[in-house]
Motif scaffolding. Structure first.
Motif, PDB file in Angstrom:
ATOM      1  N   PRO A 503       0.800  -1.232   0.000  1.00 52.04           N
ATOM      2  CA  PRO A 503       0.000   0.000   0.000  1.00 52.04           C
ATOM      3  C   PRO A 503       0.829   1.278   0.000  1.00 52.04           C
ATOM      4  O   PRO A 503       0.465   2.262  -0.654  1.00 52.04           O
ATOM      5  CB  PRO A 503      -0.836  -0.128   1.285  1.00 52.04           C
ATOM      6  N   LEU A 504       1.956   1.280   0.708  1.00 48.39           N
ATOM      7  CA  LEU A 504       2.785   2.487   0.754  1.00 48.39           C
ATOM      8  C   LEU A 504       3.312   2.825  -0.635  1.00 48.39           C
ATOM      9  O   LEU A 504       3.302   3.995  -1.050  1.00 48.39           O
ATOM     10  CB  LEU A 504       3.946   2.276   1.731  1.00 48.39           C
ATOM     11  N   GLY A 505       3.776   1.823  -1.371  1.00 39.21           N
ATOM     12  CA  GLY A 505       4.279   2.066  -2.716  1.00 39.21           C
ATOM     13  C   GLY A 505       3.195   2.538  -3.659  1.00 39.21           C
ATOM     14  O   GLY A 505       3.430   3.434  -4.485  1.00 39.21           O
ATOM     15  N   MET A 506       1.997   1.953  -3.569  1.00 35.15           N
ATOM     16  CA  MET A 506       0.897   2.370  -4.441  1.00 35.15           C
ATOM     17  C   MET A 506       0.449   3.788  -4.120  1.00 35.15           C
ATOM     18  O   MET A 506       0.142   4.573  -5.029  1.00 35.15           O
ATOM     19  CB  MET A 506      -0.261   1.388  -4.300  1.00 35.15           C
ATOM     20  N   ALA A 507       0.423   4.128  -2.843  1.00 30.06           N
ATOM     21  CA  ALA A 507       0.060   5.496  -2.456  1.00 30.06           C
ATOM     22  C   ALA A 507       1.100   6.492  -2.967  1.00 30.06           C
ATOM     23  O   ALA A 507       0.752   7.581  -3.465  1.00 30.06           O
ATOM     24  CB  ALA A 507      -0.067   5.590  -0.940  1.00 30.06           C
ATOM     25  N   PRO A 547      12.495  10.810  -5.132  1.00 32.49           N
ATOM     26  CA  PRO A 547      11.862  10.434  -3.855  1.00 32.49           C
ATOM     27  C   PRO A 547      10.840   9.310  -4.010  1.00 32.49           C
ATOM     28  O   PRO A 547      10.687   8.480  -3.109  1.00 32.49           O
ATOM     29  CB  PRO A 547      11.195  11.734  -3.389  1.00 32.49           C
ATOM     30  N   PHE A 548      10.141   9.261  -5.162  1.00 31.87           N
ATOM     31  CA  PHE A 548       9.166   8.190  -5.381  1.00 31.87           C
ATOM     32  C   PHE A 548       9.855   6.824  -5.417  1.00 31.87           C
ATOM     33  O   PHE A 548       9.399   5.858  -4.795  1.00 31.87           O
ATOM     34  CB  PHE A 548       8.402   8.449  -6.677  1.00 31.87           C
ATOM     35  N   VAL A 549      10.959   6.726  -6.135  1.00 32.51           N
ATOM     36  CA  VAL A 549      11.684   5.457  -6.229  1.00 32.51           C
ATOM     37  C   VAL A 549      12.231   5.049  -4.862  1.00 32.51           C
ATOM     38  O   VAL A 549      12.200   3.863  -4.493  1.00 32.51           O
ATOM     39  CB  VAL A 549      12.819   5.564  -7.269  1.00 32.51           C
ATOM     40  N   LEU A 550      12.724   6.002  -4.080  1.00 36.05           N
ATOM     41  CA  LEU A 550      13.239   5.689  -2.753  1.00 36.05           C
ATOM     42  C   LEU A 550      12.144   5.143  -1.846  1.00 36.05           C
ATOM     43  O   LEU A 550      12.347   4.153  -1.120  1.00 36.05           O
ATOM     44  CB  LEU A 550      13.866   6.943  -2.127  1.00 36.05           C
ATOM     45  N   MET A 553      11.322   1.610  -2.953  1.00 35.10           N
ATOM     46  CA  MET A 553      12.352   0.646  -2.542  1.00 35.10           C
ATOM     47  C   MET A 553      12.251   0.330  -1.056  1.00 35.10           C
ATOM     48  O   MET A 553      12.441  -0.824  -0.641  1.00 35.10           O
ATOM     49  CB  MET A 553      13.744   1.190  -2.877  1.00 35.10           C
ATOM     50  N   ILE A 554      11.955   1.323  -0.261  1.00 35.01           N
ATOM     51  CA  ILE A 554      11.789   1.086   1.181  1.00 35.01           C
ATOM     52  C   ILE A 554      10.570   0.200   1.422  1.00 35.01           C
ATOM     53  O   ILE A 554      10.609  -0.736   2.229  1.00 35.01           O
ATOM     54  CB  ILE A 554      11.651   2.423   1.933  1.00 35.01           C
ATOM     55  N   LEU A 560      12.685  -7.116  -2.641  1.00 42.33           N
ATOM     56  CA  LEU A 560      13.857  -6.817  -3.455  1.00 42.33           C
ATOM     57  C   LEU A 560      15.085  -7.579  -2.949  1.00 42.33           C
ATOM     58  O   LEU A 560      15.903  -8.063  -3.750  1.00 42.33           O
ATOM     59  CB  LEU A 560      14.128  -5.314  -3.456  1.00 42.33           C
ATOM     60  N   THR A 561      15.216  -7.694  -1.639  1.00 40.87           N
ATOM     61  CA  THR A 561      16.351  -8.438  -1.080  1.00 40.87           C
ATOM     62  C   THR A 561      16.266  -9.915  -1.438  1.00 40.87           C
ATOM     63  O   THR A 561      17.263 -10.536  -1.834  1.00 40.87           O
ATOM     64  CB  THR A 561      16.386  -8.269   0.450  1.00 40.87           C
TER      65      THR A 561
END
Length: 574
Positions: A503-507, A547-550, A553-554, A560-561
């Motif tokens: 959800p954080l990435g989609m937001a 900032p969006f990519v960062l 990734m978070i 990703l790992t």
């Protein structure tokens, strides 16, 4: 209990070795695509300075002719060969006889010659059909069109002549040879195409699409030279011939080889997949067919430009992954079938089935993350990039709007490619026929949507992108239902929603897409008037992208790992 070597260390399983080789092969092909596409990209930028939209449209039609000959001649055979061990049982029975020890490899080589036998008449038939469809104005306004068509036909035959060596190396997972062949062929094509265009322009000659034809001829010749050289070496080492050789001396009725040359089960599978191949090719190239009927040559050139640049990611990244995955899943699911059949407990899912489900979900989730990036930043950045690449002459053509719309189509291309690769790896003959029927239904819907968007609403090339997107979405839904049912029958859980980003990435994507629209300004898809304005817009897009990519990734750091460890070979137990 796992097997161990002499040192007491666990030995990798055959499935693990196949997975590793397929993964390395996919990585190699992706690297190859990056390099070759970069060279092609640079050459195309120079060519755009010598091309009009009409010439680009005609060149696209010739490429469709070329790809059609290759597709119908070899596609179903390639898939069938990957899915079956041609003559493997006979090979086991003849291990003591060195003259018969590589019957499997020879069977594959023999099947490759069927592509040549099919390709030559197809090149003639399709060529006559294409010439018959051309208007007198197109023939008159395009120099050397007929000659270029003949050269494309010759190029297709040259490429098909390399098919026997290609298919046997594909079964041996010889990705290095393929990388070499495609690198040599691509570089040759770029050099010949560009040199011909520059030479004719300096002398004031109107050569039309002849540079593209000569470049394609050099591509086919390059593939043939490399595959013939490496194929001959492999044939000497493994004791088989690159020429068609008889494989059976028994009576035709009892022999597993048709006409003593061709493995019958593979022929039957290829025949059953031919109908699907026809429908698939019509759907794949249907946009070009449709735009040639419903729009002007200029509109065809605009769509071709957007398709070439918009589809760059699909050809650069998704296509090699799709091809390698099809080979990987074919081998893995063959093991799944064998394990399930021999297992005493049918309700217990096999390890290969779990591996296939996990691999497919991981791959689809990677596509979902990449798709989020493309749809968030791509529509705003595409017109500026196109302005820098193609120059100001395309600013008023509508290419910017078309390319912006294409950014939403790229994820559909990606998901459909990997989903259909998996279906092709596991589907039975009956399921293949059922898929072909549904694809036929979807093609009718595609034609209807195209007519509405192009003729009724007059959306031009953008309407064609929308029609393609609707058709692709239908195909993805069908594949998703099939894949879920397939794993359910094996007792393996497969949830499509697991591929969604967190959800954080989609937001973050939703916010970034709105911010980037505001900072770019103007109407979406409008190309900047000059290079300075285009660069300024790209800088603003990059400022939003970082900032969006960062954040993304978070949000996806765990996935990703795990993916990185899997690529490094540490994600699977020996």
């Amino acid at each position: 209990m796992s097997a161990k070597d002499a040192a007491g260390k666990p030995t990798p399983s055959a499935g693990s070795d196949t997975s590793t080789r397929a993964m390395r092969g996919a990585s190699l092909l992706i690297l190859l695509q990056i390099v070759s596409r970069a060279v092609t990209f640079v050459a195309n930028q120079v060519l755009l300075r010598f091309l009009t939209a009409q010439l680009l449209g005609v060149a696209t039609q010739l490429e469709v002719y070329y790809l059609s000959v290759l597709f119908f001649a070899r596609e179903s055979l390639r898939v069938a060969i990957q899915r079956q061990d041609t003559g493997q049982d006979d090979q086991k029975n003849d291990d003591k006889n060195p003259t018969k020890s590589n019957r499997s490899a020879q069977a594959v080589v023999n099947l490759g010659y069927l592509a040549i036998a099919l390709g030559i008449p197809l090149a003639i038939i399709f060529g006559k059909l294409y010439l018959g469809s051309l208007s007198a104005d197109t023939l008159k306004s395009t120099p050397n069109l007929v000659v270029s068509l003949y050269i494309y036909a010759l190029a297709s035959v040259l490429e098909l002549i390399s098919e026997p060596a290609f298919v046997v190396m594909q079964t041996r997972l010889q990705f290095g040879t393929r990388a070499t062949a495609e690198s040599v062929a691509t570089f040759s094509r770029c050099v010949i195409t560009l040199a011909t265009a520059v030479w004719s322009a300096r002398r004031g000659l109107e050569v039309g699409v002849l540079p593209f034809a000569l470049g394609q001829l050099s591509y086919g010749a390059g593939l043939l030279a490399v595959y013939a050289w490496h194929g001959a070496g492999l044939a000497r080492r493994e004791n088989f011939s690159l020429l068609p050789t008889r494989l059976s001396t028994t009576s035709p009725s009892s022999s597993p080889f048709a006409l003593t040359y061709f493995y019958r089960p593979t022929l039957r599978l290829a025949s059953s997949m031919m109908a699907q191949s026809i429908v698939k090719h019509i759907l794949t190239q249907g946009d070009t067919f449709l735009v040639s009927v419903l729009s002007s040559p200029t509109a065809q050139g605009v769509y071709a430009l957007a398709n070439n640049y918009g589809g760059l990611a699909a050809r650069l990244l998704f296509q090699p992954i799709e091809e390698s995955s099809r080979s990987y899943f074919s081998r893995l699911t063959t093991t799944t079938t064998t394990t399930t059949t021999s297992s005493s407990s049918a309700s217990s899912p096999s390890t290969p089935a779990k591996t296939a489900s996990k691999s497919l979900l991981s791959l689809l989730r990677s596509y979902a993350l990449l798709s989020l990036l493309i749809t968030t930043l791509g529509p705003a950045a595409a017109p500026s990039l196109l302005s820098l690449i193609a120059g100001p002459r395309w600013a008023s053509s509508g290419a910017g709007q078309c390319l912006s719309a294409y950014m939403y189509y790229i994820p559909l291309l990606a998901f459909n490619g990997i989903a259909e690769a998996f279906v092709a790896s596991v589907a039975t003959d009956a399921q293949v026929h059922r898929q072909s029927a549904w694809m036929g239904v979807f093609s009718l819907g595609f034609a209807g949507a195209g007519y509405v968007f192009l003729r009724v609403l007059d959306w031009g090339a953008v309407g064609l992108v929308v029609a393609n997107g609707m058709n692709m979405a239908c195909r993805i839904v069908w594949c998703a239902v099939f894949i879920r049912g397939y794993f359910a029958r094996l007792g393996v859980r497969f949830e499509v929603l697991e591929i969604m980003p967190r959800p954080l990435g989609m937001a973050a994507g939703a916010v970034a897409s709105q911010v980037v629209r505001r900072v770019v300004g103007g109407e979406m898809g409008e190309m900047p008037s000059g290079a300075r304005e285009a660069i300024a817009q790209l800088v603003r897009v990059a400022a939003v992208a970082v900032p969006f990519v960062l954040v993304l990734m978070i949000s996806e750091r765990k996935f990703l790992t795990e993916s990185y460890r899997a690529l490094r070979g540490r994600g699977q137990n020996a």
